[in-house]
Scaffold this active site. Structure first.
Site, short mmCIF file in Angstrom:
data_model
loop_
_atom_site.label_atom_id
_atom_site.label_comp_id
_atom_site.label_asym_id
_atom_site.label_seq_id
_atom_site.Cartn_x
_atom_site.Cartn_y
_atom_site.Cartn_z
N GLU A 41 0.82 -1.21 0.00
CA GLU A 41 0.00 0.00 0.00
C GLU A 41 0.85 1.26 0.00
O GLU A 41 0.76 2.08 0.90
CB GLU A 41 -0.95 0.00 1.20
CG GLU A 41 -1.97 -1.11 1.10
CD GLU A 41 -3.18 -0.93 2.01
OE1 GLU A 41 -3.19 0.03 2.80
OE2 GLU A 41 -4.09 -1.75 1.91
N GLU A 45 -4.56 -8.93 1.08
CA GLU A 45 -5.31 -8.55 2.28
C GLU A 45 -6.80 -8.61 1.96
O GLU A 45 -7.21 -8.24 0.86
CB GLU A 45 -4.96 -7.13 2.77
CG GLU A 45 -3.62 -7.04 3.43
CD GLU A 45 -3.28 -5.65 3.97
OE1 GLU A 45 -4.19 -4.91 4.36
OE2 GLU A 45 -2.08 -5.34 3.98
C1 GAL Z 1 -4.39 -2.01 5.22
C2 GAL Z 1 -2.92 -2.01 5.56
C3 GAL Z 1 -2.71 -2.72 6.87
C4 GAL Z 1 -3.65 -2.21 7.92
C5 GAL Z 1 -5.06 -2.38 7.45
C6 GAL Z 1 -6.06 -1.87 8.46
O1 GAL Z 1 -4.72 -1.03 4.31
O2 GAL Z 1 -2.15 -2.61 4.58
O3 GAL Z 1 -1.39 -2.53 7.28
O4 GAL Z 1 -3.36 -0.89 8.15
O5 GAL Z 1 -5.23 -1.67 6.26
O6 GAL Z 1 -7.35 -1.86 7.93
#
Ligand code: GAL
Length: 916
Positions: A439, A513
């Site tokens: 990100e 993710e």
């Molecule tokens: C993502 C990020 C993670 C964490 C997560 C929380 O965008 O890569 O590190 O921050 O969001 O929602």
């Protein structure tokens, strides 16, 4: 020099010495130096409070060996706390609403200069026999910006808190004398946006080798499986740190997991110039290899031996590796050992309840096992270099890993870290993907991202062509996503994954993710003030575990998905603010207690039968109201009964769940699981009574008596019938006897501000200061005399007297009585001295030190001080929704550890753990 194993060269160079499997001892030793450290907090902005470090007229950066203050070997650390590492001082800190949201409101970091710098000091054991060896000090990771000093010499500084460090200290050592390492870790600035811990939170080692030795991370083992055998290639980098060229022979043999030799290579000789290194490549053939796989994580060891021209063994280096094949197909996903395997993964940071970032190897195992129990097979190390101990655990237990570098970029800062990551970790069979970033909002959707990702990817491929490269992208598609080999999708809500697959048919797609079903464990109604969250249909990044899993499971071209996150972690308590200190993305809470969503994933990820119903059935005041009861299960059908009455039998949809709206009445929920129309499982949830007793259950009741192994113990609060009371928050007090100590407690409550740890503290009280004579005066006696009271101690406290000499040839008297000068070397327990309550007279008569002029650090000193030790308070923790966790570590001795939990109005309980 790369010497390929050609027959001619082999004939020319092959050593005549016969191969012998290690009858001689190699000079290499790599001893863990986890014990025997002293620790104290310094200061991020005030050098006086930072133990006077960096105040010298010539700093340690001006003149070598001028490490001053706590970096100086003569610094008096007798009043520092004794600790062992892994150690995380952030987890010891109090919570503060003014502290960092992203780091879980622990009072360190920006705004807390007094608790943001930690100093560590330890003596090193270097004998006269070590003279001639190369000696290095190594750290697996220090958070962060660690400056390391040995005998006052500055040996290096590593800005990142995640990169392993190794420093050659050979020339700075006193062979047969005293040697001191000092580490200053500065956690004032944050690296990530999540809790990162503070201090030497991973292992440390003292490495001794011969001058000619296998270089750091000097082997690269690759395997190719062909039917019933595996071709194993090993590249070995030999470093010559001596002052003349050396001809050495390199021998390789493969040991199976019982240590038996199962293959060997012909030896190769290589000449390596002084100060240079050379690489040899050797091939071995392994017959009937036992493959490394998820359920049979079989490991081999490549034993590399280096012999000098006389045939003497000078180095022996072991590389653990596995034989397995991996393949990513843009249309068919991931294959392990030729078998299609969907990645069922989770992202995780590196902190756990009670211990923070200071995770022992056994804690790594505990966490990996908890994920595997759910049926998970993959782990993304977010967002930094893995701890070596974590990768060892994943190798050992069978877990696939995405290993990640911290920051994207193409300069030395980034490439040095990336190279380091790959050289260090490329022999781990668990690692299947390198991630070059996460990100990166400034670049992910634009041409900079496209270029930077491509450059990093090419760099990685040169170091390791056997694995693919990913970068995780959130909202900004079109930049990195256009050049990266394996596109990492952070949240399907951000783009059209099918379209991406159509537009880039050769690209691998991994869900790096995806939203879990966010929830506070055991909570079914939101209470924002307490940060208590019911299971979310639509979590903060969109969706829930079921939507995410269905999406990836339905698309064969995707390699799989990594949920955000496996475990709750400190910091990022989205969507809440203070006093919320934990994230709630976890499938398990930060103790590893499963939430309801765990059973959804377990139903569809594991082969084990699952039948789980929720919520609990304690809803006084809601009688007659409608409550939705859900089932996570992989039985073909599930039938729900409320107080004996069937609410209907329903077919379980694939990858789905079942729900019934029922009227609440206290009593019993009963679920029946059906296979082939027959009831094969039952699960009951009863309305419980009041809290009546504590129960303790260990994950392991036998641990190693090695000072490091742990047992992770669950405290439950039971009603009279022995059911866990799902709303209980009773406070338990813990006592422990025998060779074990409690090292941390937790309960998974996101707004609990209870301490994680109870540690002893040491305070130094100086009795006046003393300024020595001018540097030029060396022939006049000096006298120091002070009158002092015995330190006043509170209950439980103890005091030790610290003496510092004011010169040489010293005569020391206390209340007129001559004392032994050996007392200067010790911290003397006051009870061993005949002190009066008040009016004690201490006198030192001496001649000035010879080296007075060079010893600015002793021109102002405290000849007399006291170290007052306040013992740790008794460990205690409230249960949260019926549960809490206690982590017990072996002290090193064998025996029975007895842990007792007691609390007001509840039956106490004891548990025995045996350490051997
Ligand atoms: C993502 C990020 C993670 C964490 C997560 C929380 O965008 O890569 O590190 O921050 O969001 O929602």
């Amino acid at each position: 020099m790369l010497l390929k194993k050609l027959p001619l060269l082999a004939a020319l160079f092959a050593a005549t010495a016969a191969f012998s499997s290690s009858s001689q001892a190699s000079e290499r030793t790599r001893d863990q130096i986890n014990d025997g450290w002293k620790f104290a907090l310094g200061h991020a902005t005030d050098k006086q409070k930072d133990f006077g470090h960096g105040l010298g007229y010539f700093s340690y950066l001006a003149k070598t060996g001028f490490g001053d203050g706590a970096a100086s070997p003569s610094f008096d650390d007798r009043a520092w706390r004794e600790i062992s590492i892994p150690h995380d001082w952030a987890v010891e800190a109090e919570f503060s609403p003014d502290a960092s949201y992203s780091h879980g409101f622990k009072a360190i970091g920006p705004g807390f200069p007094e608790s943001s710098v930690g100093w560590y000091r330890r003596e090193l054991d270097i004998s006269e026999d070590d003279l001639g060896k190369r000696i290095r000090i190594e750290f697996d990771g220090i958070y962060r910006d660690a400056a390391v000093f040995v005998n006052g010499f500055f040996v290096g500084q590593e800005p990142s808190g995640f990169v392993s460090q190794s420093y050659d200290i050979t020339e700075y050592l006193n062979y047969g004398g005293k040697n001191v390492v000092a580490v200053r870790a500065d956690a004032y600035m944050e690296e990530g946006w999540y809790y990162e811990g503070a201090g030497i939170y991973r292992h440390a080692y003292l490495l001794k080798t011969a001058p000619v030795h296998v270089a750091r991370y000097g082997t690269y083992v690759t395997t190719e499986v062909e039917k019933n055998k595996a071709a194993v290639s090993v590249e070995t980098k030999v470093a010559n740190d001596s002052d003349s060229a050396a001809t050495v022979s390199v021998f390789q043999s493969i040991l199976d997991n019982k240590g038996k030799e199962v293959a060997k290579a012909e030896s190769l000789s290589i000449e390596v110039g002084a100060g240079k290194s050379g690489v040899v490549s050797q091939d071995l053939m392994l017959k009937k290899p036992k493959l490394w796989d998820l359920d049979s994580p079989n490991l081999y060891t490549m034993l590399t031996q280096v012999k000098d021209s006389e045939g003497e063994l000078i180095d022996e280096y072991r590389t653990s590796f596995g034989v397995r094949t991996i393949r990513f197909d843009p249309n068919e996903g991931f294959f392990l050992n030729g078998r299609s395997v969907k990645l069922k993964g989770s992202n995780n940071h590196q902190d756990h309840a009670g211990v923070g970032a200071a995770m022992s190897d056994a804690m790594q195992d505990f966490r990996i096992k908890a994920l595997k129990d759910m049926g998970s097979n993959a782990y993304r190390v977010s967002h930094h270099h893995a701890s070596p101990a974590l990768l060892e655990s994943c190798d050992r237990l069978g877990m696939l890993v995405i290993d990640e570098t911290r920051l994207m970029g193409i300069n030395e800062y980034h490439f040095d870290q990336l190279e380091h990551l790959i050289l260090r970790d490329r022999n781990h069979p668990s690692v299947i993907v390198w991630s070059v970033g996460n990100e990166e909002w400034g670049i992910e959707g634009n041409i900079f991202g496209a270029r930077i990702a491509k450059r990093m990817q090419d760099f990685v491929h040169r170091l390791d062509p056997t694995r693919v490269v990913t970068a995780a992208v959130s909202g900004g598609w079109g930049g990195i996503s256009s050049t990266i080999e394996a596109f990492g999708v952070n949240y399907i809500k951000h783009g059209d994954v099918d379209q991406q697959h159509e537009d880039y048919p050769d690209q691998i797609i991994i869900g790096t993710e995806e939203t879990t079903t966010q929830q506070t464990r055991g909570i079914y109604f939101e209470d924002a003030a307490l940060a208590h969250q019911h299971p979310k249909e639509n979590g903060s990044s969109g969706g829930n575990a079921e939507l995410g899993w269905k999406f990836y499971d339905e698309r064969d071209y995707t390699a799989g998905v990594f949920f955000w996150t496996g475990f709750d972690y400190r910091g990022e308590p989205t969507p809440y603010e203070w006093p919320a200190v934990l994230s709630q993305f976890g499938i398990l809470d930060n103790c590893g207690f499963p939430k309801d969503g765990y059973y959804y994933l377990k139903s569809w990820w594991s082969d084990e039968p699952v039948l789980h119903i929720f919520p609990h059935w304690n809803w006084p005041g809601k009688e007659g109201e409608t409550i939705e009861v859900r089932a996570h299960s992989n039985y073909e059908e599930v039938e729900l009964f409320v107080n004996g009455e069937s609410q209907g039998r329903k077919e379980m949809p694939h990858n789905g769940h079942l729900a019934w709206d029922v009227e609440y009445a206290p009593g019993e929920l009963l679920a029946k699981g059906y296979t082939d129309g027959k009831v094969v499982a039952e699960k009951r949830v009863r309305t419980t009574g009041e809290s009546a007793a504590f129960a303790l259950e260990p994950d392991r009741s036998e641990i190693k008596a090695n000072g490091q192994d742990i047992s992770v113990i669950t405290l439950s609060v039971l009603d009279e019938r022995g059911d866990v009371v799902p709303t209980a928050d009773d406070l338990a007090f813990f006592t422990i006897e025998g060779p074990g100590e409690i090292i941390g407690v937790g309960n998974g409550n996101p707004s609990s501000l209870e301490p994680d740890q109870y540690n002893e503290s040491v305070e130094k009280i100086k009795v006046g200061e003393w300024v020595g004579p001018k540097a030029s005066i060396t022939d006049q006696p000096v006298v120091f005399e002070t009158t002092f009271d015995s330190p006043e101690l509170e209950k439980g406290q103890s005091a030790r007297m610290l003496l510092n000499p004011v010169g040489k040839d010293l005569k020391l008297t206390l209340n007129g009585k001559l004392l032994d000068n050996a007392l200067f070397d010790e911290a003397v327990p006051v009870e061993s001295l005949d002190l009066k309550a008040s009016g004690n007279v201490l006198k030192m008569e001496a001649m000035p030190f010879d080296e007075w002029g060079a010893r600015e650090d002793v021109q102002t000193l405290s000849p007399l001080a006291f170290a007052i030790t306040t013992p740790a308070e008794q460990y205690k923790r409230k249960a949260f929704n019926g549960l809490a966790q206690i982590i017990v570590q072996s002290t090193g001795e064998a025996g029975e550890i007895v842990l007792k939990a007691e609390g007001e109005g509840l039956e106490a309980v004891s548990l025995i753990i045996s350490a051997h």
